[in-house]
Design an enzyme around this catalytic site. Structure first.
Site, short mmCIF file in Angstrom:
data_model
loop_
_atom_site.label_atom_id
_atom_site.label_comp_id
_atom_site.label_asym_id
_atom_site.label_seq_id
_atom_site.Cartn_x
_atom_site.Cartn_y
_atom_site.Cartn_z
N ARG A 1 71.07 22.36 -56.67
CA ARG A 1 71.24 23.52 -55.79
C ARG A 1 72.72 23.64 -55.47
O ARG A 1 73.45 22.65 -55.47
CB ARG A 1 70.43 23.36 -54.51
CG ARG A 1 68.92 23.18 -54.71
CD ARG A 1 68.23 22.94 -53.38
NE ARG A 1 66.78 22.82 -53.53
CZ ARG A 1 66.13 21.68 -53.70
NH1 ARG A 1 66.82 20.53 -53.73
NH2 ARG A 1 64.82 21.64 -53.84
N LYS B 1 66.75 18.78 -50.13
CA LYS B 1 66.04 19.29 -48.96
C LYS B 1 65.26 18.16 -48.28
O LYS B 1 64.70 17.29 -48.94
CB LYS B 1 65.07 20.41 -49.36
CG LYS B 1 65.77 21.70 -49.77
CD LYS B 1 64.76 22.80 -50.05
CE LYS B 1 65.45 24.12 -50.37
NZ LYS B 1 64.48 25.20 -50.64
N HIS C 1 71.83 30.27 -58.25
CA HIS C 1 70.50 29.65 -58.29
C HIS C 1 69.80 29.91 -59.61
O HIS C 1 68.95 29.12 -60.04
CB HIS C 1 69.65 30.16 -57.13
CG HIS C 1 68.57 29.21 -56.72
ND1 HIS C 1 68.83 27.96 -56.19
CD2 HIS C 1 67.22 29.31 -56.78
CE1 HIS C 1 67.70 27.35 -55.91
NE2 HIS C 1 66.70 28.13 -56.28
N ARG D 1 70.15 27.08 -61.99
CA ARG D 1 69.17 26.00 -61.76
C ARG D 1 67.83 26.38 -62.39
O ARG D 1 67.17 25.54 -63.01
CB ARG D 1 69.03 25.79 -60.25
CG ARG D 1 67.96 24.80 -59.81
CD ARG D 1 68.08 24.60 -58.30
NE ARG D 1 66.85 24.20 -57.67
CZ ARG D 1 66.46 22.95 -57.51
NH1 ARG D 1 67.20 21.95 -57.98
NH2 ARG D 1 65.33 22.66 -56.89
N HIS E 1 61.63 18.94 -56.31
CA HIS E 1 60.56 19.70 -55.69
C HIS E 1 59.56 18.75 -55.04
O HIS E 1 59.15 17.76 -55.65
CB HIS E 1 59.81 20.54 -56.73
CG HIS E 1 60.59 21.75 -57.18
ND1 HIS E 1 60.31 22.43 -58.34
CD2 HIS E 1 61.63 22.40 -56.61
CE1 HIS E 1 61.14 23.44 -58.47
NE2 HIS E 1 61.95 23.45 -57.43
N TYR F 1 57.61 27.71 -63.49
CA TYR F 1 58.41 27.83 -64.71
C TYR F 1 57.53 27.96 -65.95
O TYR F 1 58.01 28.36 -67.00
CB TYR F 1 59.33 26.62 -64.84
CG TYR F 1 60.36 26.58 -63.74
CD1 TYR F 1 61.46 27.42 -63.76
CD2 TYR F 1 60.21 25.73 -62.66
CE1 TYR F 1 62.39 27.41 -62.73
CE2 TYR F 1 61.14 25.71 -61.63
CZ TYR F 1 62.22 26.55 -61.68
OH TYR F 1 63.13 26.55 -60.67
#
Length: 310
Positions: A156, A184, A254, A257, A280, A289
């Site tokens: 990110r 995150k 983004h 990514r 994730h 995806y």
């Protein structure tokens, strides 16, 4: 306990136990404050813990309907409802208030969001784009290193710009090809780096005129005046490149990514591995995806499945 004290305890729990990022914490607090503000008008008085415990499904739906009337996006309302539900679950767990009605409310359905990835050819053109003539050469080296981290490692933008001088110096000094990234929720993961990315980091480090004066914990990527690089500068650079190449507006930092994940999947990478590389928390996030490269996946299926060869 008062409602204000319960909200303060909830905020402390989100910060210390859930370890939410500061901007996420602010969003949660805003969502709950907005909900309580609506209920003040709807009920005719400021809500208390007792009145929150007696709310019926119709009253939650009235709040959702009001957001729809105000033109709030479904994504915003879905997030707000998740914040409110988190608050009610906390109240229930701590014994402050129990409300079974909120469990009967379904989260607003969202359109399935498919990441917009670049083609491999467009991605190569972006990385090979000509440097800007009016800028110092080290700035172009910096931008190249950042873009290689976004596409080559799936970082990110905040993760890339959050790297410190000490982290990168240790990486280059030890000769490693894996980078420890904090993403995150303060979750860390190991990300392999391409030789080109390592070389780009080294080249930028050696060319940057401010590098020697940095403290170990200072940001590794710097702006033209020596301060920490602002994400807006990277966004502008990507915007300039996409305009020069005639690429769509969906090409953002983004999107690099997204391209990283899509191209790995198209080359046969498995979802679990890609999930780990992206950081994730849920596999369902990574599964988006599978919609991106469906044509290639279908071709692989037809070429590989025994019954498709007849």
């Amino acid at each position: 306990m008062s409602l204000d004290a319960a909200r303060e305890a909830w905020r402390d729990w989100l910060k210390s136990e859930r370890r939410l990022a500061s901007h996420t914490l602010v969003a949660y607090e805003h969502d709950v404050a907005s909900f309580l503000g609506f209920m003040t008008t709807y009920l005719g008085a400021p809500p208390t813990l007792d009145s929150l415990a007696t709310l019926k499904p119709a009253e939650f739906r009235a709040w959702l309907a009001e957001r729809a009337r105000e033109g709030m996006a479904r994504t915003s309302t879905s997030r707000a409802f998740s914040s409110v539900r988190s608050f009610f679950r906390f109240l229930d767990k701590r014994g402050f208030a129990h409300n079974a009605s909120i469990g009967a409310i379904q989260t607003p359905k969202l359109p399935r969001s498919v990441p917009k990835a670049l083609s491999e050819g467009d991605m190569e053109e972006m990385l090979d784009s000509a440097p800007e003539q009016e800028r110092a050469a080290w700035i172009d080296l910096r931008d190249n290193a950042v873009l290689l981290l976004l596409y080559g490692a799936g970082l990110r933008i905040g993760e890339a710009l959050g790297l410190t001088k000490a982290t990168v110096e240790e990486l280059l000094r030890a000769g490693r090809d894996t980078l420890t990234v904090t993403g995150k929720g303060n979750k860390t993961r190991l990300v392999p780096l391409l030789p080109q990315a390592l070389e780009a980091l080294r080249t930028y480090r050696d060319a940057c005129p401010f590098m020697a004066a940095l403290a170990p914990r200072d940001a590794f990527f710097l702006g033209a005046r020596g301060g920490a690089l602002d994400p807006a500068i990277v966004q502008k650079r990507v915007r300039d490149i996409r305009n020069s190449l005639g690429l769509p507006d969906s090409v953002t930092p983004h999107a690099l990514r997204h391209s990283f994940a899509t191209h790995l999947l198209g080359a046969g990478g498995d979802l679990r591995t890609i999930q780990e590389l992206l950081g994730h928390a849920s596999l369902s996030t990574t599964q988006r995806y599978t919609d991106v490269d469906s044509a290639r996946l279908a071709a692989v299926y037809r070429a590989a499945h025994p019954r498709a060869k007849g």
